[in-house]
Design a protein around this motif. Structure first.
Motif, mmCIF file in Angstrom:
data_model
loop_
_atom_site.group_PDB
_atom_site.id
_atom_site.type_symbol
_atom_site.label_atom_id
_atom_site.label_comp_id
_atom_site.label_asym_id
_atom_site.label_seq_id
_atom_site.Cartn_x
_atom_site.Cartn_y
_atom_site.Cartn_z
ATOM 1 N N ILE A 139 15.270 14.176 -48.701
ATOM 2 C CA ILE A 139 16.579 13.775 -49.227
ATOM 3 C C ILE A 139 17.382 13.037 -48.159
ATOM 4 O O ILE A 139 18.067 12.050 -48.444
ATOM 5 C CB ILE A 139 17.345 15.008 -49.746
ATOM 6 N N LYS A 140 17.284 13.477 -46.909
ATOM 7 C CA LYS A 140 17.965 12.767 -45.818
ATOM 8 C C LYS A 140 17.478 11.330 -45.719
ATOM 9 O O LYS A 140 18.274 10.395 -45.525
ATOM 10 C CB LYS A 140 17.727 13.485 -44.491
ATOM 11 N N GLU A 141 16.176 11.142 -45.836
ATOM 12 C CA GLU A 141 15.620 9.786 -45.766
ATOM 13 C C GLU A 141 16.112 8.940 -46.935
ATOM 14 O O GLU A 141 16.412 7.749 -46.773
ATOM 15 C CB GLU A 141 14.091 9.857 -45.756
ATOM 16 N N GLU A 142 16.216 9.550 -48.112
ATOM 17 C CA GLU A 142 16.720 8.818 -49.276
ATOM 18 C C GLU A 142 18.189 8.434 -49.083
ATOM 19 O O GLU A 142 18.609 7.327 -49.449
ATOM 20 C CB GLU A 142 16.551 9.674 -50.538
ATOM 21 N N ILE A 143 18.963 9.340 -48.507
ATOM 22 C CA ILE A 143 20.371 9.027 -48.232
ATOM 23 C C ILE A 143 20.470 7.894 -47.219
ATOM 24 O O ILE A 143 21.267 6.964 -47.377
ATOM 25 C CB ILE A 143 21.116 10.280 -47.728
ATOM 26 N N ASN A 144 19.645 7.945 -46.180
ATOM 27 C CA ASN A 144 19.664 6.884 -45.166
ATOM 28 C C ASN A 144 19.329 5.526 -45.767
ATOM 29 O O ASN A 144 19.921 4.505 -45.396
ATOM 30 C CB ASN A 144 18.684 7.212 -44.037
ATOM 31 N N GLU A 145 18.393 5.495 -46.703
ATOM 32 C CA GLU A 145 18.054 4.236 -47.363
ATOM 33 C C GLU A 145 19.256 3.689 -48.128
ATOM 34 O O GLU A 145 19.525 2.480 -48.111
ATOM 35 C CB GLU A 145 16.874 4.448 -48.316
ATOM 36 N N LYS A 146 19.987 4.583 -48.787
ATOM 37 C CA LYS A 146 21.193 4.158 -49.504
ATOM 38 C C LYS A 146 22.263 3.650 -48.536
ATOM 39 O O LYS A 146 22.938 2.649 -48.795
ATOM 40 C CB LYS A 146 21.750 5.324 -50.324
ATOM 41 N N LEU A 147 22.410 4.344 -47.419
ATOM 42 C CA LEU A 147 23.422 3.953 -46.443
ATOM 43 C C LEU A 147 23.120 2.590 -45.840
ATOM 44 O O LEU A 147 24.030 1.816 -45.536
ATOM 45 C CB LEU A 147 23.518 5.005 -45.337
ATOM 46 N N GLU A 148 21.838 2.288 -45.657
ATOM 47 C CA GLU A 148 21.452 1.007 -45.076
ATOM 48 C C GLU A 148 21.772 -0.161 -45.997
ATOM 49 O O GLU A 148 21.855 -1.306 -45.545
ATOM 50 C CB GLU A 148 19.960 1.020 -44.739
ATOM 51 N N ASP B 281 30.294 4.381 -38.331
ATOM 52 C CA ASP B 281 30.398 5.818 -38.070
ATOM 53 C C ASP B 281 31.846 6.290 -38.049
ATOM 54 O O ASP B 281 32.117 7.491 -38.041
ATOM 55 C CB ASP B 281 29.688 6.191 -36.764
ATOM 56 N N SER B 282 32.799 5.347 -38.052
ATOM 57 C CA SER B 282 34.215 5.716 -38.100
ATOM 58 C C SER B 282 34.736 5.823 -39.533
ATOM 59 O O SER B 282 35.916 6.100 -39.742
ATOM 60 C CB SER B 282 35.054 4.684 -37.336
ATOM 61 N N ASP B 283 33.866 5.623 -40.525
ATOM 62 C CA ASP B 283 34.283 5.637 -41.923
ATOM 63 C C ASP B 283 34.137 7.027 -42.541
ATOM 64 O O ASP B 283 33.626 7.961 -41.919
ATOM 65 C CB ASP B 283 33.468 4.620 -42.726
ATOM 66 N N LEU B 284 34.590 7.134 -43.790
ATOM 67 C CA LEU B 284 34.517 8.384 -44.545
ATOM 68 C C LEU B 284 33.523 8.188 -45.686
ATOM 69 O O LEU B 284 33.613 7.203 -46.432
ATOM 70 C CB LEU B 284 35.891 8.775 -45.101
ATOM 71 N N VAL B 285 32.585 9.123 -45.818
ATOM 72 C CA VAL B 285 31.474 8.949 -46.751
ATOM 73 C C VAL B 285 31.334 10.183 -47.635
ATOM 74 O O VAL B 285 31.374 11.315 -47.151
ATOM 75 C CB VAL B 285 30.151 8.705 -45.994
ATOM 76 N N GLU B 286 31.159 9.937 -48.929
ATOM 77 C CA GLU B 286 30.840 11.004 -49.873
ATOM 78 C C GLU B 286 29.520 10.666 -50.546
ATOM 79 O O GLU B 286 29.327 9.546 -51.020
ATOM 80 C CB GLU B 286 31.931 11.143 -50.933
ATOM 81 N N VAL B 287 28.608 11.621 -50.574
ATOM 82 C CA VAL B 287 27.342 11.457 -51.288
ATOM 83 C C VAL B 287 27.373 12.350 -52.517
ATOM 84 O O VAL B 287 27.554 13.566 -52.408
ATOM 85 C CB VAL B 287 26.137 11.812 -50.394
ATOM 86 N N GLU C 259 25.359 19.022 -42.623
ATOM 87 C CA GLU C 259 25.600 19.101 -41.185
ATOM 88 C C GLU C 259 25.032 17.888 -40.458
ATOM 89 O O GLU C 259 25.626 17.383 -39.506
ATOM 90 C CB GLU C 259 24.995 20.390 -40.619
ATOM 91 N N THR C 260 23.883 17.400 -40.907
ATOM 92 C CA THR C 260 23.265 16.235 -40.264
ATOM 93 C C THR C 260 24.172 15.017 -40.328
ATOM 94 O O THR C 260 24.404 14.336 -39.323
ATOM 95 C CB THR C 260 21.916 15.909 -40.934
ATOM 96 N N PHE C 261 24.720 14.746 -41.508
ATOM 97 C CA PHE C 261 25.538 13.540 -41.667
ATOM 98 C C PHE C 261 26.976 13.757 -41.215
ATOM 99 O O PHE C 261 27.672 12.795 -40.880
ATOM 100 C CB PHE C 261 25.469 13.058 -43.116
ATOM 101 N N ALA C 262 27.427 15.004 -41.195
ATOM 102 C CA ALA C 262 28.776 15.281 -40.688
ATOM 103 C C ALA C 262 28.886 14.922 -39.216
ATOM 104 O O ALA C 262 29.958 14.544 -38.731
ATOM 105 C CB ALA C 262 29.126 16.746 -40.910
ATOM 106 N N GLU C 263 27.791 15.031 -38.483
ATOM 107 C CA GLU C 263 27.790 14.669 -37.062
ATOM 108 C C GLU C 263 27.785 13.158 -36.860
ATOM 109 O O GLU C 263 28.081 12.678 -35.774
ATOM 110 C CB GLU C 263 26.567 15.285 -36.376
ATOM 111 N N ARG C 264 27.447 12.430 -37.904
ATOM 112 C CA ARG C 264 27.275 10.978 -37.787
ATOM 113 C C ARG C 264 28.546 10.204 -38.121
ATOM 114 O O ARG C 264 28.819 9.161 -37.522
ATOM 115 C CB ARG C 264 26.135 10.545 -38.711
#
Length: 368
Positions: free
Chosen positions: A236-245, A251-257, A274-279
């Motif tokens: 799921i993390k990889e799928e989210i990363n594909e969407k983000l790309e 990294d200064s923006d606000l993101v909701e998945v 937690e993974t994306f909250a650090e990003r």
């Protein structure tokens, strides 16, 4: 001649319920800073007037500290007119707090009906099309708040309809002559306000109006929709990363998945969050997904055999949407947050000193 069109800044609308108390307080200061920067932009670019089409503040209490900064921005720039219309009928706390009005602060529809510049540019206001009686020979700008049917505003000699009341940037034609435009908000306050944020600069020459959008927001808000067939956190993390790309997100923006799927464990969701909250500056997973995960976890927990009760059992909640208490904005909190936001900004050192001077002088604070 140059004008600025902005709307729905809502300096007293706390975003704390959306982003939590700490981030909410910081976002409040950032939005105030963006307003100050917009006024400085107007001064540097020799803008003749700033058109505020509704809701500089929303109904309710107005922070005295924030009001002082707004007043200082207006009175400190006597060469710029600030033209204002309210976003609603009836009493407007902001205009009441501004009395007596500074000479360069004009409430259209109250203190005066219209303003004329350079003989031909006329700025007026109307709530309905039938209220207008415009001269065909003038260059007519009309300030309006609320949604419109563009066809109702055609053939009225409008060259630019400066509208407020819609959070997103939007524009279109008014017949063969004019255009309407919603400037959107200066900064997004929730994930209902995604996309580009800023204001419109109107360049006027040779009897024409050229609108230019100026991106002004310090941060942007993004909502990502993802439907997954996997229950594995890494997949799921990889799928989210594909969407983000697919989107230019800083990294200064606000993101909701907003994640749709089934069989995803509570632990997997927390790992993803937690993974994306650090990003990112702020990251959130859709609350309904977390609610379902926690409800599922609660249903599958094996409970031991009951024993005679000797004490009352504590209340157990599988999930609840809780919001932090909105604290009253005190001088110290606002001053500290304002200084931090300015110092962390991309402004030059000279600009930082000037912005801090404006803000702290208005707050009655000492120099930094």
């Amino acid at each position: 001649m140059k004008l600025i069109h902005c709307a729905d800044i809502r300096l007293n609308a706390s975003p704390e319920m959306s982003f939590g108390q700490e981030k909410g307080e910081e976002r409040n200061s950032e939005i105030l800073l963006t307003f100050v920067r917009m006024v400085r932009y107007a001064a540097r670019n020799r803008v003749n007037a700033v058109l505020i089409t509704g809701n500089l503040f929303i109904p309710g209490d107005i922070s005295t500290n924030v009001l002082h900064i707004v007043k200082d921005c207006i009175t400190g720039n006597p060469g710029i007119d600030f033209l204002y219309i309210s976003g609603r009928r009836g009493r407007d706390e902001f205009t009441e707090a501004m009395r007596p009005f500074p000479q360069n602060f004009k409430v259209l529809g109250e203190s005066q009906e219209s303003v004329r510049y350079e003989d031909k540019v006329v700025i007026s206001t109307a709530r309905r099309p039938d209220e207008l009686d415009l001269s065909e020979s003038d260059l007519n700008i009309v300030m309006h708040y609320g949604t419109i049917n563009p066809q109702d505003w055609e053939d009225l000699h409008i060259d630019y309809l400066a509208s407020g009341g819609v959070a997103a940037l939007d524009e279109g034609a008014l017949g063969n002559r004019g255009r309407y435009c919603y400037s959107g908000t200066l900064e997004g306050r929730s994930f209902f306000e995604t996309g580009q944020k800023g204001f419109i600069r109107l360049d006027i020459s040779n009897n024409t109006i050229e609108p230019v959008f100026i991106q002004a927001a310090k941060r942007m808000l993004f909502t990502i929709d993802l439907e997954t067939e996997s229950s594995d956190a890494q997949v799921i993390k990889e799928e989210i990363n594909e969407k983000l790309e697919e989107t230019e997100i800083s990294d200064s923006d606000l993101v909701e998945v907003r994640l749709k799927g089934s069989g995803i464990s509570k632990e997997a969701l927390y790992d993803i969050r937690e993974t994306f909250a650090e990003r990112f500056y702020y990251f959130r997973l859709d609350a309904d997904i977390l609610a379902k995960a926690e409800e599922t976890a609660a249903e599958t927990v094996e409970m031991p055999e009951s024993e005679p009760e000797t004490e009352p059992k504590p209340e157990i909640r599988t999930y609840s949407k809780t919001f932090p208490v909105v604290r009253e904005d005190t001088y110290g909190q606002l001053r500290e947050a304002f200084i931090k936001v300015v110092n962390d900004s991309d402004e030059t050192e000279e600009d930082k000193e000037e912005i801090l001077r404006i803000g702290l002088d208005a707050l009655g604070g000492e120099s930094v």
